[in-house]
Write a protein that holds these residues in place. Sequence first.
Motif, mmCIF file in Angstrom:
data_model
loop_
_atom_site.group_PDB
_atom_site.id
_atom_site.type_symbol
_atom_site.label_atom_id
_atom_site.label_comp_id
_atom_site.label_asym_id
_atom_site.label_seq_id
_atom_site.Cartn_x
_atom_site.Cartn_y
_atom_site.Cartn_z
ATOM 1 N N ALA A 1 -4.490 7.086 -3.046
ATOM 2 C CA ALA A 1 -5.591 6.469 -2.293
ATOM 3 C C ALA A 1 -5.066 5.429 -1.313
ATOM 4 O O ALA A 1 -5.727 5.092 -0.329
ATOM 5 C CB ALA A 1 -6.582 5.834 -3.252
ATOM 6 N N ILE A 2 -3.880 4.909 -1.599
ATOM 7 C CA ILE A 2 -3.161 4.008 -0.694
ATOM 8 C C ILE A 2 -1.688 4.350 -0.820
ATOM 9 O O ILE A 2 -1.263 4.941 -1.823
ATOM 10 C CB ILE A 2 -3.429 2.524 -1.058
ATOM 11 N N THR A 3 -0.895 4.031 0.189
ATOM 12 C CA THR A 3 0.528 4.340 0.150
ATOM 13 C C THR A 3 1.351 3.063 0.236
ATOM 14 O O THR A 3 0.848 2.008 0.650
ATOM 15 C CB THR A 3 0.938 5.263 1.308
ATOM 16 N N VAL A 4 2.617 3.162 -0.145
ATOM 17 C CA VAL A 4 3.513 2.016 -0.076
ATOM 18 C C VAL A 4 3.645 1.497 1.356
ATOM 19 O O VAL A 4 3.549 0.281 1.589
ATOM 20 C CB VAL A 4 4.887 2.360 -0.681
ATOM 21 N N PRO A 5 3.870 2.375 2.373
ATOM 22 C CA PRO A 5 3.953 1.847 3.750
ATOM 23 C C PRO A 5 2.684 1.125 4.188
ATOM 24 O O PRO A 5 2.751 0.125 4.903
ATOM 25 C CB PRO A 5 4.204 3.101 4.590
ATOM 26 N N GLU A 6 1.525 1.620 3.751
ATOM 27 C CA GLU A 6 0.277 0.951 4.121
ATOM 28 C C GLU A 6 0.191 -0.433 3.493
ATOM 29 O O GLU A 6 -0.226 -1.403 4.139
ATOM 30 C CB GLU A 6 -0.911 1.813 3.702
ATOM 31 N N LEU A 7 0.578 -0.544 2.231
ATOM 32 C CA LEU A 7 0.560 -1.846 1.566
ATOM 33 C C LEU A 7 1.572 -2.800 2.209
ATOM 34 O O LEU A 7 1.268 -3.987 2.423
ATOM 35 C CB LEU A 7 0.853 -1.697 0.077
ATOM 36 N N ARG A 8 2.744 -2.299 2.522
ATOM 37 C CA ARG A 8 3.757 -3.169 3.128
ATOM 38 C C ARG A 8 3.344 -3.613 4.524
ATOM 39 O O ARG A 8 3.615 -4.749 4.935
ATOM 40 C CB ARG A 8 5.102 -2.449 3.151
ATOM 41 N N GLY A 9 2.690 -2.734 5.248
ATOM 42 C CA GLY A 9 2.172 -3.118 6.565
ATOM 43 C C GLY A 9 1.130 -4.215 6.443
ATOM 44 O O GLY A 9 1.130 -5.189 7.214
ATOM 45 N N ALA A 10 0.236 -4.084 5.450
ATOM 46 C CA ALA A 10 -0.785 -5.108 5.229
ATOM 47 C C ALA A 10 -0.150 -6.425 4.806
ATOM 48 O O ALA A 10 -0.590 -7.508 5.227
ATOM 49 C CB ALA A 10 -1.773 -4.627 4.168
ATOM 50 N N MET A 11 0.884 -6.360 3.991
ATOM 51 C CA MET A 11 1.576 -7.574 3.559
ATOM 52 C C MET A 11 2.232 -8.285 4.740
ATOM 53 O O MET A 11 2.247 -9.516 4.811
ATOM 54 C CB MET A 11 2.616 -7.228 2.491
ATOM 55 N N GLN A 46 3.153 -2.183 -6.231
ATOM 56 C CA GLN A 46 4.397 -1.482 -5.934
ATOM 57 C C GLN A 46 5.421 -1.704 -7.051
ATOM 58 O O GLN A 46 6.129 -0.771 -7.444
ATOM 59 C CB GLN A 46 4.957 -1.985 -4.603
ATOM 60 N N LYS A 47 5.482 -2.922 -7.547
ATOM 61 C CA LYS A 47 6.456 -3.248 -8.596
ATOM 62 C C LYS A 47 6.195 -2.463 -9.878
ATOM 63 O O LYS A 47 7.126 -2.065 -10.578
ATOM 64 C CB LYS A 47 6.397 -4.762 -8.864
ATOM 65 N N SER A 57 6.012 8.969 2.323
ATOM 66 C CA SER A 57 4.677 8.530 2.670
ATOM 67 C C SER A 57 4.599 8.191 4.144
ATOM 68 O O SER A 57 5.545 7.679 4.747
ATOM 69 C CB SER A 57 4.286 7.303 1.847
ATOM 70 N N THR A 58 3.473 8.471 4.747
ATOM 71 C CA THR A 58 3.253 8.150 6.148
ATOM 72 C C THR A 58 1.996 7.303 6.277
ATOM 73 O O THR A 58 1.160 7.238 5.384
ATOM 74 C CB THR A 58 3.101 9.424 6.989
ATOM 75 N N VAL A 59 1.874 6.647 7.415
ATOM 76 C CA VAL A 59 0.717 5.811 7.690
ATOM 77 C C VAL A 59 -0.108 6.456 8.787
ATOM 78 O O VAL A 59 0.396 6.683 9.887
ATOM 79 C CB VAL A 59 1.155 4.389 8.122
ATOM 80 N N VAL A 60 -1.365 6.772 8.501
ATOM 81 C CA VAL A 60 -2.292 7.298 9.496
ATOM 82 C C VAL A 60 -3.168 6.129 9.923
ATOM 83 O O VAL A 60 -4.117 5.748 9.222
ATOM 84 C CB VAL A 60 -3.140 8.453 8.917
ATOM 85 N N LEU A 61 -2.849 5.510 11.075
ATOM 86 C CA LEU A 61 -3.439 4.235 11.466
ATOM 87 C C LEU A 61 -4.964 4.203 11.454
ATOM 88 O O LEU A 61 -5.551 3.237 10.954
ATOM 89 C CB LEU A 61 -2.904 3.817 12.841
ATOM 90 N N PRO A 62 -5.672 5.210 11.990
ATOM 91 C CA PRO A 62 -7.137 5.105 11.993
ATOM 92 C C PRO A 62 -7.746 5.030 10.596
ATOM 93 O O PRO A 62 -8.858 4.502 10.430
ATOM 94 C CB PRO A 62 -7.567 6.392 12.706
ATOM 95 N N ARG A 63 -7.041 5.536 9.602
ATOM 96 C CA ARG A 63 -7.583 5.549 8.241
ATOM 97 C C ARG A 63 -7.200 4.309 7.439
ATOM 98 O O ARG A 63 -7.764 4.054 6.370
ATOM 99 C CB ARG A 63 -7.094 6.790 7.504
ATOM 100 N N VAL A 64 -6.238 3.521 7.933
ATOM 101 C CA VAL A 64 -5.701 2.417 7.154
ATOM 102 C C VAL A 64 -6.755 1.375 6.783
ATOM 103 O O VAL A 64 -6.835 0.963 5.615
ATOM 104 C CB VAL A 64 -4.517 1.761 7.887
#
Length: 299
Positions: A94-104, A75-76, A2-9
């Motif tokens: 619709a969301i990715t693990v890296p995006e969720l971890r970044g938000a956390m 995630q769990k 998974s990758t994070v596309v910052l403008p879409r986050v």
Amino acid sequence: MSTVVLPRVPVRLGRFVLCMFRPHVYVTYGVLWVFALEGSAVALSGGAWRPTAATAVRAACVVLVLLFLRMLDEQKDLAHDRVHHPDRPLVTGAITVPELRGAMTVITVVVAGLNAALSPVAVLLILLPPAYALVLPALEAASAAVRERPLLNLAVTYPVQVLLGGYVCLTAAGSGTASADWRAVPLLALCAGVFLHFEFARKTAWESAPDDRLYSSVLGPAGSAAVALALVAGAVVCDVLLFRPTTVPGLLPCLPALLPAVAARRFLTARHGRWPLAPAMGYVVLTHLALVLQAVFPP
């Protein structure tokens, strides 16, 4: 990978929040819970409660930590959701693990920064719940019993809520607006009974599928209903012990207990379907709201 596309986050996170962390439910609960705990602690100290800037910090941080926990749960539970809930945002992409971890990570920094304005102890207290929660995925992965047994899982995961409640009470006491004594224990127990009633109510049904993870699958429908009602009774006992009401206004926080009683009668009489959820939600909202009103206008 998974990758994070910052403008879409931000847009993707916003959609995730609206879908999995409905603000009208989670934000309402978080804010009312903080107001009820802090207000009751002040009222028990002999004063009339008024919200302050520190109250706003506590409420915002509790809501943000609840969002952190929701993101962690997604995630769990990913492997389980791929089989049983294929429409969840993390499963559909619709969301990715890296995006969720970044938000956390952002949430952790924000709540620590907000509490730094209160005290160093407040920073430590607000970081304890997410720190404890981060241990749970490894514990569930290592223990099938913790993962599969609903009651054991609840016993292991619920301390996160206790830590959040402790954060509210202890920081209110540390600021001098409330006293820190034995009454914090039944106050936290009161709120625990209210929350756990809803938790049992939403997982109590006469019929169940293997993947439902209902408490009624373990205790039986009548047994699970009995626990749900016992939690309400415990909350009422804690309220009476704390506030010793002698007037009708003083009994206000006890009156919402009528909702679970009516729901239990309907559920046990029907002998099919699920526990009515609306009365359980109403019980949570009305009890916390009654505690807030009691704190603002003490008898």
